[in-house]
Design a protein around this motif. Structure first.
Motif, short mmCIF file in Angstrom:
data_model
loop_
_atom_site.label_atom_id
_atom_site.label_comp_id
_atom_site.label_asym_id
_atom_site.label_seq_id
_atom_site.Cartn_x
_atom_site.Cartn_y
_atom_site.Cartn_z
N VAL A 180 -0.83 1.10 6.78
CA VAL A 180 0.02 0.58 7.95
C VAL A 180 -0.67 -0.16 8.95
O VAL A 180 -0.16 -1.34 9.27
N LEU A 181 -1.79 0.06 9.31
CA LEU A 181 -2.38 -0.88 10.28
C LEU A 181 -2.88 -1.99 9.72
O LEU A 181 -2.70 -2.98 10.23
N PHE A 182 -3.63 -2.04 8.38
CA PHE A 182 -3.73 -3.22 7.57
C PHE A 182 -2.51 -3.96 7.60
O PHE A 182 -2.43 -5.30 7.33
N GLY A 183 -1.46 -3.18 7.01
CA GLY A 183 -0.22 -4.11 6.66
C GLY A 183 0.31 -4.73 7.86
O GLY A 183 0.78 -5.90 7.92
N LEU A 184 0.28 -4.08 9.21
CA LEU A 184 0.80 -4.70 10.20
C LEU A 184 -0.16 -6.02 10.65
O LEU A 184 0.49 -7.12 11.10
N ASP A 185 -1.45 -5.85 10.20
CA ASP A 185 -2.30 -6.88 10.73
C ASP A 185 -2.03 -8.25 9.66
O ASP A 185 -2.51 -9.34 9.95
N LYS A 186 -1.49 -7.91 8.62
CA LYS A 186 -1.20 -9.27 7.83
C LYS A 186 -0.20 -10.20 8.65
O LYS A 186 -0.18 -11.30 8.26
N PHE A 187 0.52 -9.57 9.37
CA PHE A 187 1.35 -10.46 10.22
C PHE A 187 0.47 -11.14 11.35
O PHE A 187 1.00 -12.08 11.85
N ALA A 233 2.60 -14.98 1.21
CA ALA A 233 2.19 -13.86 0.34
C ALA A 233 1.76 -12.75 1.05
O ALA A 233 1.89 -11.31 0.67
N MET A 234 0.92 -12.77 2.27
CA MET A 234 0.31 -11.96 2.90
C MET A 234 1.33 -10.96 3.72
O MET A 234 1.26 -9.66 3.88
N TYR A 235 2.38 -11.89 4.13
CA TYR A 235 3.59 -11.09 4.70
C TYR A 235 3.99 -9.96 3.74
O TYR A 235 4.23 -8.74 4.19
N ALA A 236 4.39 -10.48 2.41
CA ALA A 236 4.75 -9.42 1.52
C ALA A 236 3.94 -8.44 1.35
O ALA A 236 4.20 -7.22 1.08
N VAL A 237 2.57 -8.57 1.19
CA VAL A 237 1.45 -7.78 1.06
C VAL A 237 1.57 -6.61 2.32
O VAL A 237 1.51 -5.50 1.90
N GLY A 238 1.63 -7.08 3.49
CA GLY A 238 1.58 -6.26 4.63
C GLY A 238 2.75 -5.22 4.57
O GLY A 238 2.96 -4.27 4.88
N VAL A 239 4.13 -5.75 3.96
CA VAL A 239 5.22 -4.87 3.78
C VAL A 239 4.87 -3.81 2.81
O VAL A 239 5.10 -2.74 3.03
N ILE A 240 4.47 -4.19 1.74
CA ILE A 240 3.87 -3.10 0.64
C ILE A 240 2.93 -2.04 1.28
O ILE A 240 3.16 -0.98 0.83
N GLU A 241 1.86 -2.60 2.03
CA GLU A 241 0.99 -1.70 2.44
C GLU A 241 1.68 -0.79 3.56
O GLU A 241 1.34 0.40 3.64
N ILE A 242 2.69 -1.27 4.40
CA ILE A 242 3.24 -0.28 5.20
C ILE A 242 4.05 0.59 4.65
O ILE A 242 4.11 1.87 4.96
N VAL A 243 4.82 0.10 3.51
CA VAL A 243 5.56 1.17 2.79
C VAL A 243 4.67 2.24 2.02
O VAL A 243 4.86 3.45 2.07
N GLY A 286 1.79 3.27 3.00
CA GLY A 286 1.30 4.23 4.08
C GLY A 286 2.47 5.09 4.29
O GLY A 286 2.02 6.45 4.33
N ALA A 287 3.55 4.89 4.57
CA ALA A 287 4.59 5.81 4.98
C ALA A 287 5.03 6.67 3.47
O ALA A 287 5.03 7.82 3.83
N VAL A 288 4.68 6.13 2.58
CA VAL A 288 4.80 7.11 1.06
C VAL A 288 3.86 8.16 1.19
O VAL A 288 4.01 9.49 0.83
N VAL A 289 2.58 7.83 1.34
CA VAL A 289 1.44 8.76 1.37
C VAL A 289 1.79 9.94 2.63
O VAL A 289 1.66 11.12 2.09
N GLY A 290 2.30 9.41 3.66
CA GLY A 290 2.65 10.41 4.84
C GLY A 290 3.81 11.50 4.28
O GLY A 290 3.95 12.64 4.78
N ILE A 291 4.69 10.79 3.44
CA ILE A 291 5.88 11.62 3.17
C ILE A 291 5.58 12.48 1.87
O ILE A 291 6.09 13.65 1.67
N ALA A 292 5.01 11.67 0.90
CA ALA A 292 4.87 12.41 -0.35
C ALA A 292 3.53 12.08 -1.00
O ALA A 292 3.46 11.04 -1.75
N PRO A 293 2.41 12.62 -0.43
CA PRO A 293 1.20 12.51 -0.89
C PRO A 293 0.78 12.44 -2.40
O PRO A 293 -0.09 11.58 -2.87
N ARG A 294 1.56 13.35 -3.03
CA ARG A 294 1.29 13.41 -4.32
C ARG A 294 1.51 12.18 -5.19
O ARG A 294 0.78 11.69 -6.13
#
Length: 143
Positions: A38-45, A71-81, A83-91
């Motif tokens: 999430v932090l690295f994704g936000l930093d892409k912006f 492209a880095m904006y898209a990468v940032g969104v993917i990284e934020i998502v 991180g959220a998926v890990v928090g919700i469904a780590p498997r």
């Protein structure tokens, strides 16, 4: 006249779970692989940590539409998502992050001068796989 209320959960199993090294490792990895993407994704912006477009291999920049920063904006969104998926469904999220890191490693190996970062990301990939494996046992278990 005394009344006793029980909550249905015993403190002893909860304490045992919290002292289990496997559960502790799961919590550490889950927290790290939730917060870091999430932090690295936000930093892409913002590009505060580094000039992220410089880490995009030219052949990938030639494939994706728009600029390297776009492209880095898209990468940032993917990284934020991710991180959220890990928090919700780590498997599932552990495997998602591992796959994402594999893609980053391929990018870095084709970009001269970033082999040290690719090696570091390989270590992170192993940690993400370990998280996914630990989540099979510990996710959903309430300490």
């Amino acid at each position: 006249m005394a009344s006793t209320t029980t909550s249905g959960t015993s403190v002893t199993p909860r304490r045992a779970a919290l002292t289990d090294p496997g559960y502790q490792a799961f919590v550490i990895l889950r927290t790290g692989f939730t917060v870091a993407p999430v932090l690295f994704g936000l930093d892409k912006f913002a590009n505060l940590l580094v000039d992220w477009p410089a880490y995009l291999a030219p052949w990938i920049d030639g494939i994706v539409p728009g600029s390297a920063q776009a492209a880095m904006y898209a990468v940032g969104v993917i990284e934020i998502v991710a991180g959220a998926v890990v928090g919700i469904a780590p498997r599932f999220g552990g495997w998602l992050v591992a796959g994402w890191l594999a893609g980053i490693i391929v990018n870095l190996l084709t970009l001269s001068g970033h082999y040290d970062v690719a090696l570091r990301d390989f270590g992170l990939l192993l940690g993400a796989v370990a998280l996914a494996r630990l989540a099979r046992r510990h996710h959903g278990a309430r300490p």
